[in-house]
Enzyme design. Structure first.
Site, short mmCIF file in Angstrom:
data_model
loop_
_atom_site.label_atom_id
_atom_site.label_comp_id
_atom_site.label_asym_id
_atom_site.label_seq_id
_atom_site.Cartn_x
_atom_site.Cartn_y
_atom_site.Cartn_z
NE ARG A 13 -3.04 0.56 3.63
CZ ARG A 13 -3.74 0.75 3.64
NH1 ARG A 13 -4.91 -0.32 4.18
NH2 ARG A 13 -3.18 1.70 5.09
CG ASP A 14 3.57 4.78 1.49
OD1 ASP A 14 2.93 5.43 0.20
OD2 ASP A 14 4.15 5.31 2.00
CB ILE A 15 4.94 0.70 -4.15
CG1 ILE A 15 5.12 -0.89 -3.49
CG2 ILE A 15 5.82 0.61 -4.88
CD1 ILE A 15 5.83 -1.32 -2.71
CG ASN A 19 8.60 3.00 1.83
OD1 ASN A 19 9.21 3.43 2.81
ND2 ASN A 19 7.27 3.25 1.73
CB THR A 54 2.66 8.41 -0.36
OG1 THR A 54 3.78 8.07 0.64
CG2 THR A 54 3.42 9.84 -1.00
#
Length: 177
Positions: A13-15, A19, A54
């Site tokens: 959910r936040d690639i 990260n 993001t």
């Protein structure tokens, strides 16, 4: 790495670039699983309430509460877009600004950088397709196309457009606003 994450029934959910790490040996690591969510096959179609991640790397359907592995593939597509064009797709900071922006599509990477090879442009455009049905359906698919590109082999032709899917109440609400 995404293939492994998804095989463990997780969605990151936040690639995003911060990260994704590359070590000295060239191995890729994905970090920060603070927003990861289990992938539940028989989950109800109710919107997921926790809008987290993001915004610029979030797939359009995430803003409507629809979360699946294709959301991570969209994030990866935006990372590839940024790497090849050196352009950040958008900088809106609120959910409503981002939701309004999602009605428009990003210009093809080659429109911003004509030096991008056509097959790579095709891969990126498929990864960031607005409609999840036109996007890569699994990490295996995008990996296969990237490997085909790296082997300097032709990519399979793009699939024809899928028929539009019925709109949820949230999609109709955001369109109405």
């Amino acid at each position: 790495v995404l293939k492994y994450i998804h095989s463990q029934t997780l969605i990151h959910r936040d690639i995003k670039p911060s990260n994704i790490l590359l070590d000295k040996t060239g191995r890729v690591w994905v970090t920060d699983f603070g927003l990861a969510q289990p992938l539940i096959a028989d989950a109800p179609e109710e919107p997921f309430v926790d809008l987290a991640g993001t915004y610029r790397y979030m797939a359009p359907e995430q803003f409507l509460g629809k979360i699946d592995s294709r959301c991570d593939l969209y994030g990866l597509g935006v990372v590839l877009y940024e790497l090849t064009t050196l352009v950040t797709p958008e900088t809106q900071s609120t959910v409503m600004e981002r939701t309004d922006l999602l009605k428009e599509h990003l210009p093809p990477p080659r429109a911003l950088n004509p030096d991008i090879p056509e097959p790579l442009d095709q891969i990126i455009q498929k990864a960031i397709a607005y409609d999840p049905a036109r996007r890569y359906q699994s990490a295996d698919e995008i990996l296969a196309d990237l490997q085909t590109f790296l082997n300097d082999e032709p990519l399979p032709p793009p699939a024809p457009p899928a028929p539009p899917s019925p709109q949820s109440i949230w999609e109709r609400f955001f369109k109405w606003k």
